[in-house]
Write an enzyme that holds these catalytic residues in place. Structure first.
Site, short mmCIF file in Angstrom:
data_model
loop_
_atom_site.label_atom_id
_atom_site.label_comp_id
_atom_site.label_asym_id
_atom_site.label_seq_id
_atom_site.Cartn_x
_atom_site.Cartn_y
_atom_site.Cartn_z
N GLU A 129 36.14 49.07 41.27
CA GLU A 129 36.37 48.73 39.86
C GLU A 129 36.49 47.22 39.64
O GLU A 129 36.03 46.69 38.63
CB GLU A 129 37.66 49.43 39.37
CG GLU A 129 37.97 49.25 37.91
CD GLU A 129 36.91 49.84 37.00
OE1 GLU A 129 36.81 51.07 36.90
OE2 GLU A 129 36.15 49.04 36.38
N GLY A 134 36.33 42.08 36.30
CA GLY A 134 37.76 41.99 36.67
C GLY A 134 38.59 43.16 36.20
O GLY A 134 38.44 44.29 36.67
N ILE A 136 38.68 44.74 33.31
CA ILE A 136 38.12 45.71 32.35
C ILE A 136 37.66 46.95 33.13
O ILE A 136 36.87 46.82 34.06
CB ILE A 136 36.90 45.13 31.59
CG1 ILE A 136 37.24 43.79 30.93
CG2 ILE A 136 36.36 46.13 30.58
CD1 ILE A 136 36.05 43.10 30.27
N GLU A 190 34.17 27.16 40.63
CA GLU A 190 34.32 26.86 42.05
C GLU A 190 33.86 25.41 42.30
O GLU A 190 33.12 24.85 41.48
CB GLU A 190 33.39 27.76 42.88
CG GLU A 190 33.48 29.23 42.56
CD GLU A 190 34.73 29.87 43.11
OE1 GLU A 190 35.30 29.34 44.07
OE2 GLU A 190 35.14 30.90 42.57
N LYS A 205 26.85 41.51 39.18
CA LYS A 205 27.62 42.49 38.39
C LYS A 205 26.68 43.38 37.57
O LYS A 205 26.91 44.59 37.44
CB LYS A 205 28.62 41.76 37.49
CG LYS A 205 29.68 41.00 38.29
CD LYS A 205 30.43 40.02 37.41
CE LYS A 205 31.48 39.24 38.18
NZ LYS A 205 31.99 38.07 37.45
N1 HSE Z 1 33.37 33.58 39.13
C1 HSE Z 1 33.66 34.77 38.38
C2 HSE Z 1 33.69 34.43 36.90
C3 HSE Z 1 34.98 35.33 38.83
O1 HSE Z 1 33.64 33.26 36.52
O2 HSE Z 1 33.72 35.34 36.09
C4 HSE Z 1 35.10 36.82 38.81
O3 HSE Z 1 34.04 37.51 39.34
#
Ligand code: HSE
Length: 437
Positions: A129, A134, A136, A190, A205
């Site tokens: 999940e 995240g 949701i 990042e 995703k």
């Molecule tokens: N790098 C991802 C984002 C974090 O910015 O949504 C969660 O997958």
């Protein structure tokens, strides 16, 4: 009381959040499951940090393989990310007969087919999940809540970093590069933001969502991925003047010709709720044939929002560990033998409406030449904006919104427009989505 013994690989942001939620809500979780979910071991390279975080309550190891081979562990929570070591560890855990919970979208999008086959052979659960959007519960919604439907399309803002950058570009009128620096300073992006800003994270995703929406294997290699690095402030401004917002959208549609699987900047009418999802938030719209469009909104990242999804998976494992395969939800929401190897359409074959920006010499007849090319290709114009040149300038911007056409037709039209003598720069093309029906 029954007890589920958990081992956590990686006690970073999400691992720390998971440990905190499991500890803080232990009594409430037991009320729900009739089972104690107990973290028996954590593995992290930074042993001192992990010991401090677990306050001496949990065994800490620096050896991730010791954890996946630990006979006391029933379920391995993989929170280390990446494709290499995590793949080895997950496959080892499965081989050892352990259930797996993971937040690793890259791992599943790229190696999910192999992982689910191994888990099926061993009869263990793999829950994920937290891998998409995240906190949701979109995996639960697609696999269970919407299971009555034939899903027609899924579209979402599924990368918080890029949504933050686009929101700032719109609100503050800043360029991409300036906002990226700010996002890095605030800890959203990042240090190497490539996966986020080039749309790769969103494509991971989207690959997972398309597999469970349509009942097909993971097809990440065929996803079309275009990020936000080339997006210009000018286009965000013109889009807004026309009543649109620009979002990095992951879109997957089942059409009679095949499946569209694409991530790119997209114009969405400001009237749509999803166009008003700002900052680092995520949102997913799913269209089912029975229910119509449905919208899911929330935090797509962060320690406890992501932990919320990880712990919900652990609760599912606690409830279903003793169930038969038929009683569990299949890995991709469809029976393993019923997955269909649907073809993914190349980007040239998708259907879309388009935003076009033309930089032209401001002379009579230019617009007539452009509209003739579009009319000859049966591309209908929906709206148009022409800006008068600034003082002392001889060039002007023309913005055209088109109705839907097949992308290869649009590209051929753009090539003809670019060949007109009055066109002084490459045409800017951004796809548009209706998201209403
Ligand atoms: N790098 C991802 C984002 C974090 O910015 O949504 C969660 O997958």
């Amino acid at each position: 009381m029954k007890q589920l013994n958990v081992g956590i690989l990686g006690l970073g942001t999400v691992g720390g959040g998971t440990y905190a939620v499991l500890t803080r809500n232990a009594a409430e979780i037991t009320r729900r499951t009739g089972c104690a979910i107990h973290v028996v071991q954590v593995a992290d390279k930074n042993i001192a940090h992990a010991q401090a975080l677990t306050n001496g309550q949990t065994d800490v190891t620096g050896d991730a393989f010791a954890l996946v081979n630990n006979p006391e562990v029933d379920v391995v929570v993989e929170l280390i990310g990446g494709y290499t070591l995590s793949l080895e560890l997950v496959l080892k855990a499965i081989e050892n007969g352990k259930h797996v919970v993971t937040a690793n979208k890259a791992l599943l999008a790229v190696h999910g087919n192999e992982i689910f086959a191994a888990a099926q052979a061993k009869g263990v659960m793999v829950a994920y999940e937290a891998a998409v959007a995240g906190g949701i519960p979109i995996i639960k919604a697609l696999r269970e809540g919407l299971a009555a439907n034939r899903i027609e399309w899924v579209a979402g803002i599924i990368n918080g970093t890029t949504n933050f950058i686009l929101s700032e570009m719109r609100e503050k009128g800043l360029a991409f590069a300036d906002v990226l620096g700010e996002a890095q300073r605030l800890g959203y992006a990042e240090a190497d933001p490539t996966f986020d800003v080039e749309g790769i994270d969103a494509a991971h995703k989207l690959t997972i969502m398309s597999a469970i929406a349509f009942g097909m294997p993971m097809k990440f290699a065929q996803a079309y991925t275009e990020g936000i690095t080339k997006l210009q402030q000018t286009d965000i401004k013109y889009a807004e003047e026309l009543g649109y917002r620009v979002k990095l959208l992951g879109i997957s549609k089942r059409t009679t010709a095949g499946v569209e699987l694409r991530v790119h900047p997209t114009l969405i009418s400001e009237k749509r709720l999803v166009a008003n999802v700002n900052g680092a938030m995520n949102a997913v719209v799913v269209k089912g044939d029975a229910v119509g469009p449905t919208l899911y909104y929330g935090a797509g990242a962060g320690a406890e929002p992501t932990a919320s999804a990880v712990v919900a998976d652990l609760i599912d494992v606690a409830r279903l560990a003793d169930a038969t395969e038929a009683q569990r939800v299949p890995y991709l929401g469809f029976q393993a033998g019923q997955l269909i190897d649907l073809a993914i359409l190349p980007i040239a074959e998708i259907n879309s409406a388009y935003y076009l920006r033309l930089r032209v010499n401001d002379k009579p007849g230019v617009l007539a030449g452009v509209t003739k090319i579009l009319a000859d290709r049966n591309i209908s114009i929906d709206a148009m904006l022409q800006k008068e040149p600034d003082d002392n300038e001889t060039e002007a911007d023309i913005v055209i919104l088109t109705h839907i056409t097949i992308e290869k037709n649009m590209d051929a039209g753009i090539a003809e427009i670019e060949a007109l003598p009055a066109i002084v720069a490459k045409v800017v093309k951004i796809r548009m989505e209706e998201l209403g029906k």
